[in-house]
Scaffold this motif. Structure first.
Motif, short mmCIF file in Angstrom:
data_model
loop_
_atom_site.label_atom_id
_atom_site.label_comp_id
_atom_site.label_asym_id
_atom_site.label_seq_id
_atom_site.Cartn_x
_atom_site.Cartn_y
_atom_site.Cartn_z
N ASN A 16 -35.27 14.90 49.19
CA ASN A 16 -36.11 13.80 48.67
C ASN A 16 -37.59 14.09 48.91
N GLY A 18 -39.77 12.00 51.03
CA GLY A 18 -40.39 11.25 52.12
C GLY A 18 -41.12 12.13 53.11
N MET A 50 -47.28 15.15 43.00
CA MET A 50 -47.66 14.03 43.86
C MET A 50 -49.18 13.98 44.08
N GLY A 269 -36.12 4.78 51.31
CA GLY A 269 -36.65 5.76 52.26
C GLY A 269 -37.67 5.14 53.20
#
Ligand code: TRH
Length: 364
Positions: A16, A18, A50, A269
């Motif tokens: 993922n 996080g 991101m 998360g």
């Protein structure tokens, strides 16, 4: 403490987003306080979407199997995130540098966020390194958390100002999201067992809803549910009261805007939970599942900290598969009051970056 310390942050991407999401926010936050940061990460690929623009003061470095540290000027503070264990050569070089300069070393272990009591009890505790190349050094635990006795929550210094300038219609238009005044619900999740039930509920609600589905697992899960319903339950959603926008992977800053833009947010998360709180909108959290259902206790601790009303507690338990009950009705008015009150209390506290810099200053 003088400004401009060099922080070495170590991040291993387990799965993922996080791990890298939290590390990136921490790195940018430290740089925003005049610190210099190197972020060592074994898989930086998520940063391409991101944070494609990077950030001044933050250098992203590949964490190769064997670090070439001979020519490296090692920084002042080591931050090992989520128990990832810094490469031993690096630790040895750090120890040598500290010994030769007479500087006091600081090696922090940044832990996962939890509202459980052990975060307060363990925050700041020293843990002497007994063996290996780092023997003789001491690590300190740094626990993020919701109370003054913990390391706090990540929050940018300009968050409130950016939120007050946020132009929802403009942001939605720029993302190509059709908006006709319907209720907006964001969905960032794993594969919640009650997802189908939620879709049924929204499609039969007289209030039209647009579901803004994030890229990756959430999109795959929603598409599978919709396909299944189209095959087995026609005329499912016949009135079209539930519409969908499938989103691309957003920049982290735009992910925050997504939460500000919606009337209800489903998050998952660690990092997005905090962002949902700052967004000041009703939210439902899907917790990252752990072995032996350790996350059940963690979920309850968070609901207590939130002072969640019964409907929100039951909704969380069903959404997380802890309970097999029917999903309670969405009570956005009451949930909004809950979030606003919790957020207000959190805003009265110092943020994590302020606290970690203060901690470093005290302990070096
Ligand atoms: O991706 P996650 O499920 O990460 C998890 C948890 O952190 C969990 O605690 C950890 O143990 C596990 O990883 C290994 O959810 P989280 O923490 O919310 O991280 C998502 C990050 O991705 C967050 O920083 C927001 C960012 N993001 C974007 O920037 N753009 C996007 O489009 C989306 C959907 C997310």
């Amino acid at each position: 403490m003088k400004t401009g310390n060099l922080w070495e942050i170590f991040c291993r991407v387990i799965d993922n987003y996080g791990d890298i999401g939290v590390c990136w926010r921490l790195a940018v936050g430290l740089a925003g306080h005049g610190q210099r940061v190197r972020l060592w990460v074994d898989d930086a690929s998520a940063l391409d979407w991101m944070a494609p623009e990077g950030a001044p003061g933050v250098e992203v470095k590949p964490w190769a199997q064997s670090l070439q540290i001979a020519d490296l000027h090692i920084g002042d503070i080591l931050v090992e995130t989520f128990g990832c264990e810094i490469a031993p050569e690096f630790v040895a070089a750090y120890k040598n540098r500290m010994a030769s300069t007479g500087q006091k070393p600081l090696w922090l272990n940044l832990e996962y966020l939890t509202a459980e009591g052990f975060a307060e009890r363990s925050h700041g505790l020293p843990s002497p390194v007994m063996a290996g190349l780092g023997a003789g050094l001491t690590k300190h635990f740094f626990y993020p958390g919701f109370s003054a006795a913990t390391g706090g929550l990540l929050r940018e210094h300009d968050l409130l100002e950016r939120q007050s300038r946020f132009d929802r219609p403009d942001w939605l238009r720029q993302r190509g999201i059709e908006f006709r005044g319907e209720r907006l619900v964001s969905l960032f999740c794993y594969e919640p067992p009650a997802l189908g039930e939620l879709l049924d509920r929204l499609s039969s609600d007289p209030c039209p809803t647009r579901l803004l589905v994030t890229a990756g697992r959430a999109t795959a899960a929603v598409k599978a549910c919709v396909d299944q319903r189209n095959h087995s339950l026609p005329p499912w959603n016949a009135r079209g009261n539930l519409s969908f926008s499938y989103l691309p992977a957003l920049r982290q800053r735009d992910f925050d805007c997504l939460l500000w833009a919606c009337d209800l947010n489903f998050v998952r998360g660690e990092d997005s939970l905090v962002r949902a709180l700052w967004a000041d909108k009703p939210f439902v959290w899907q917790i990252y599942p752990q072995r032996d259902d350790a996350h059940h206790h963690k979920l309850e601790a968070f609901l207590n900290r939130l002072k969640a009303p019964p409907s929100l507690r039951v909704f969380h338990r069903v959404w997380n598969g802890v309970s097999q009950a029917v999903l309670p009705a969405l009570d956005l008015t009451q949930w909004q009051q809950t979030v606003t009150a919790a957020r207000k209390l959190q805003l009265e506290q110092d943020d994590l970056v302020t606290r970690i810099i203060r901690f470093a200053s005290k302990n070096r």
